[in-house]
Design a protein around this motif. Structure first.
Motif, PDB file in Angstrom:
ATOM      1  N   PRO A  10       0.810  -1.220   0.000  1.00 41.07           N
ATOM      2  CA  PRO A  10       0.000   0.000   0.000  1.00 41.07           C
ATOM      3  C   PRO A  10       0.845   1.273   0.000  1.00 41.07           C
ATOM      4  CG  PRO A  10      -0.576  -1.408   1.869  1.00 41.07           C
ATOM      5  CD  PRO A  10       0.520  -2.079   1.133  1.00 41.07           C
TER       6      PRO A  10
ATOM      7  N   ALA B 149       0.567   4.228  -2.617  1.00 35.84           N
ATOM      8  CA  ALA B 149       0.346   5.597  -2.145  1.00 35.84           C
ATOM      9  C   ALA B 149       1.329   6.567  -2.802  1.00 35.84           C
ATOM     10  CB  ALA B 149       0.487   5.659  -0.623  1.00 35.84           C
TER      11      ALA B 149
ATOM     12  N   ASP C 191      -2.801   9.155   0.578  1.00 34.01           N
ATOM     13  CA  ASP C 191      -2.320   8.583   1.836  1.00 34.01           C
ATOM     14  C   ASP C 191      -2.460   7.065   1.758  1.00 34.01           C
ATOM     15  OD1 ASP C 191      -4.897   7.692   2.889  1.00 34.01           O
ATOM     16  OD2 ASP C 191      -5.322   9.782   3.362  1.00 34.01           O
ATOM     17  N   VAL C 192      -1.798   6.363   2.662  1.00 37.40           N
ATOM     18  CA  VAL C 192      -1.711   4.905   2.587  1.00 37.40           C
ATOM     19  C   VAL C 192      -3.089   4.246   2.684  1.00 37.40           C
ATOM     20  CG1 VAL C 192      -0.749   2.842   3.696  1.00 37.40           C
ATOM     21  CG2 VAL C 192       0.655   4.885   3.454  1.00 37.40           C
ATOM     22  N   ALA C 193      -3.961   4.753   3.543  1.00 38.69           N
ATOM     23  CA  ALA C 193      -5.291   4.154   3.693  1.00 38.69           C
ATOM     24  C   ALA C 193      -6.102   4.259   2.399  1.00 38.69           C
ATOM     25  CB  ALA C 193      -6.043   4.805   4.856  1.00 38.69           C
ATOM     26  N   ASP C 194      -6.056   5.415   1.769  1.00 39.27           N
ATOM     27  CA  ASP C 194      -6.789   5.586   0.516  1.00 39.27           C
ATOM     28  C   ASP C 194      -6.190   4.735  -0.596  1.00 39.27           C
ATOM     29  OD1 ASP C 194      -8.580   7.341   1.678  1.00 39.27           O
ATOM     30  OD2 ASP C 194      -7.545   9.144   0.968  1.00 39.27           O
TER      31      ASP C 194
ATOM     32  N   ASP D 166      -4.587   1.952  -0.206  1.00 44.53           N
ATOM     33  CA  ASP D 166      -4.944   0.562   0.092  1.00 44.53           C
ATOM     34  C   ASP D 166      -6.365   0.272  -0.381  1.00 44.53           C
ATOM     35  OD1 ASP D 166      -4.408  -2.027   1.242  1.00 44.53           O
ATOM     36  OD2 ASP D 166      -5.739  -1.452   2.892  1.00 44.53           O
ATOM     37  N   ALA D 167      -7.268   1.215  -0.189  1.00 43.43           N
ATOM     38  CA  ALA D 167      -8.653   1.030  -0.643  1.00 43.43           C
ATOM     39  C   ALA D 167      -8.720   0.932  -2.172  1.00 43.43           C
ATOM     40  CB  ALA D 167      -9.528   2.171  -0.145  1.00 43.43           C
TER      41      ALA D 167
ATOM     42  N   THR E  11      -6.297  -0.073  -4.126  1.00 46.18           N
ATOM     43  CA  THR E  11      -5.669  -1.351  -4.471  1.00 46.18           C
ATOM     44  C   THR E  11      -6.649  -2.503  -4.283  1.00 46.18           C
ATOM     45  OG1 THR E  11      -3.511  -0.492  -3.806  1.00 46.18           O
ATOM     46  CG2 THR E  11      -3.717  -2.881  -3.996  1.00 46.18           C
ATOM     47  N   ARG E  12      -7.346  -2.512  -3.152  1.00 48.45           N
ATOM     48  CA  ARG E  12      -8.322  -3.580  -2.893  1.00 48.45           C
ATOM     49  C   ARG E  12      -9.447  -3.563  -3.926  1.00 48.45           C
ATOM     50  NH1 ARG E  12      -7.913  -5.963   2.216  1.00 48.45           N
ATOM     51  NH2 ARG E  12      -6.320  -5.000   3.518  1.00 48.45           N
TER      52      ARG E  12
END
Length: 100
Positions: free
Chosen positions: A60, A64, A70-73, A75-76, A78-79
């Motif tokens: 992630p 990013a 940001d990493v959370a976004d 990661d979303a 990517t998923r």
């Protein structure tokens, strides 16, 4: 992201070796073709995230960096890309053979 040229990076040796090994049943060519088509059909952000996270082994954080998120976004995104790939290839088993 559009202002920045893509960064070319070598693929990890383990990934190259894994792709060089033939799959059981001889379905590797069809699987690779289908994967290329499925990747090309992804929206640009999802394609960039999936390739950065998995093909380049950046996870992630790599996604990013490539997407400027940001990493959370990242990661979303990517998923979401992985879900779209799974859907596009859902008629194949893990070895690339048609499910029957």
């Amino acid at each position: 992201m559009a202002d920045r040229p893509p960064r070319c990076r070598p693929l990890p040796a383990g990934l190259v070796d894994a792709l060089a090994a033939p799959l059981p049943g001889g379905h590797e060519a069809e699987l690779i073709d289908r994967l290329e088509v499925a990747l090309a059909a992804l929206p640009e952000a999802e394609r960039t995230a999936v390739v950065s996270a998995y093909a380049y082994a950046g996870g992630p954080v790599g996604a990013a960096v490539e997407l400027g998120l940001d990493v959370a976004d990242a990661d979303a995104v990517t998923r979401n890309g992985l879900q779209l790939l799974r859907s596009a290839l859902s008629d194949l088993d893990p070895h690339g053979a048609p499910r029957g």
